[in-house]
Design an enzyme around this catalytic site. Structure first.
Site, PDB file in Angstrom:
ATOM      1  CG  ASP A  10       5.043   5.414  -1.002  1.00  0.00           C
ATOM      2  OD1 ASP A  10       4.238   4.484  -0.836  1.00  0.00           O
ATOM      3  OD2 ASP A  10       5.936   5.711  -0.165  1.00  0.00           O
ATOM      4  CG  ASP A  12       2.314   4.169   4.853  1.00  0.00           C
ATOM      5  OD1 ASP A  12       1.774   4.885   5.702  1.00  0.00           O
ATOM      6  OD2 ASP A  12       1.732   3.227   4.274  1.00  0.00           O
TER       7      ASP A  12
HETATM    8  C1  XBP Z   1       3.867   1.038   3.289  1.00  0.00           C
HETATM    9  C2  XBP Z   1       3.624  -0.328   3.760  1.00  0.00           C
HETATM   10  C3  XBP Z   1       2.422  -0.586   4.561  1.00  0.00           C
HETATM   11  C4  XBP Z   1       2.401   0.167   5.864  1.00  0.00           C
HETATM   12  C5  XBP Z   1       1.314  -0.355   6.769  1.00  0.00           C
HETATM   13  O1  XBP Z   1       3.988   1.018   1.916  1.00  0.00           O
HETATM   14  O2  XBP Z   1       4.386  -1.224   3.491  1.00  0.00           O
HETATM   15  O3  XBP Z   1       2.370  -1.953   4.821  1.00  0.00           O
HETATM   16  O4  XBP Z   1       3.620  -0.040   6.538  1.00  0.00           O
HETATM   17  O5  XBP Z   1       0.078  -0.356   6.138  1.00  0.00           O
HETATM   18  P1  XBP Z   1       3.977   2.341   1.007  1.00  0.00           P
HETATM   19  P2  XBP Z   1      -0.828  -1.689   6.117  1.00  0.00           P
HETATM   20  O6  XBP Z   1       5.132   3.180   1.453  1.00  0.00           O
HETATM   21  O7  XBP Z   1       4.154   1.821  -0.373  1.00  0.00           O
HETATM   22  O8  XBP Z   1       2.673   3.050   1.198  1.00  0.00           O
HETATM   23  O9  XBP Z   1      -0.749  -2.301   7.452  1.00  0.00           O
HETATM   24  O10 XBP Z   1      -2.208  -1.171   5.764  1.00  0.00           O
HETATM   25  O11 XBP Z   1      -0.269  -2.577   5.044  1.00  0.00           O
HETATM   26 MG    MG Z   2       6.726   4.313   1.274  1.00  0.00          MG
END
Ligand code: XBP
Ligand code: MG
Length: 247
Positions: A10, A12
């Site tokens: 993953d 973020d």
């Molecule tokens: C992270 C998310 C994303 C980010 C923002 O998911 O939910 O929406 O917060 O990015 P993960 P976007 O941890 O699965 O990567 O605005 O491009 O969606």
């Molecule tokens: Mg995440």
């Protein structure tokens, strides 16, 4: 029982702490620039993170906190695009460091010829913006991101997609996640998962995770073990991962 062939990450919250001081700040910049009086505080953003995907998150915010405001999908998409531009600028100027142990584990995986992939709900450009400051994105054989699948996490679609692209059985892969939605997504695709928590996700439910850790740790900086058995290891390395997947 599997034989470790691939690590799937993953982005973020897992590769780097991008939410509070990255995406959140960029959302607020986009709102100000569009003349909106929305201000997503650190606390409110924690609640909004229940919904994955930036466009979906804005829609959720409107439905939940601003039911008086009408906004069409195009306006939300435009705001989201602006937010991602701010996010890229932010990373360019300050950068957000990778979490402890991430670079070490990726380098070790490459040296051992393990295959690497990314499975995230964030927009692909955001992945490139983060990696540009840190590591070569060509290390990842598959970068599965954003709207590439119809349903975002907690649906398993994005992990199913990665497995399909890599032509690998789930039993031979390990996933790394930081959130409950991410864990559900990976586990429902049948992939054993290690969770590294952060401030936003520390109270999530991680019962199905193989390990729950403070972070991946470093040889000179042990991680905290919150759930599971690291069999004496104080940081995550390939021998530990191979042992976990072999049982
Ligand atoms: C992270 C998310 C994303 C980010 C923002 O998911 O939910 O929406 O917060 O990015 P993960 P976007 O941890 O699965 O990567 O605005 O491009 O969606
Ligand atoms: Mg995440």
């Amino acid at each position: 029982m599997g034989a470790l062939q691939a690590l799937i990450f993953d982005v973020d919250g897992t590769l780097a702490d991008t939410e509070r001081d990255g995406h959140r700040v960029a959302f607020n910049q986009a709102f100000v620039n569009a003349g909106l009086d929305w201000d997503w505080s650190i606390e409110l953003y924690g609640k909004l993170l229940a919904v994955t995907g930036g466009k979906e998150r804005m829609r959720f915010y409107l439905d939940t906190y601003r039911p008086d405001v009408r906004m069409n999908d195009q306006t939300i998409a435009d705001l989201h695009k602006a937010k991602n531009q701010y996010y890229a600028q932010l990373l360019e100027h300050g950068g957000i460091p990778l979490r402890p142990g991430v670079k070490r584990l990726l380098e070790a995986a490459r040296a051992a010829n393990l295959r690497l992939a990314i499975s995230t709900t964030t927009t692909p450009e955001n992945v490139f913006a983060l990696l540009a400051n840190n590591i070569d994105f060509n290390w990842f054989e598959v970068i599965a991101a954003g709207d590439i699948v119809p349903k975002k996490k907690p649906a398993s679609d994005i992990y199913d997609y990665v497995l399909e692209q890599m032509n690998l059985p789930a039993a031979d892969c390990l996933a790394f996640e930081d959130s409950e939605n991410g864990l559900i997504s990976a586990m429902d695709a049948g992939i054993m998962t290690i969770v590294t928590i952060n401030d936003y996700t520390q109270n999530h439910t991680f019962d199905r995770a193989k390990l729950v850790l403070s972070d991946l740790g470093e040889p000179d900086r042990p991680c905290q073990i919150i759930q599971g058995d690291t069999q004496g290891s104080t940081y995550v390395d390939l021998p530990l991962l191979a042992r976990l997947i072999a049982v």
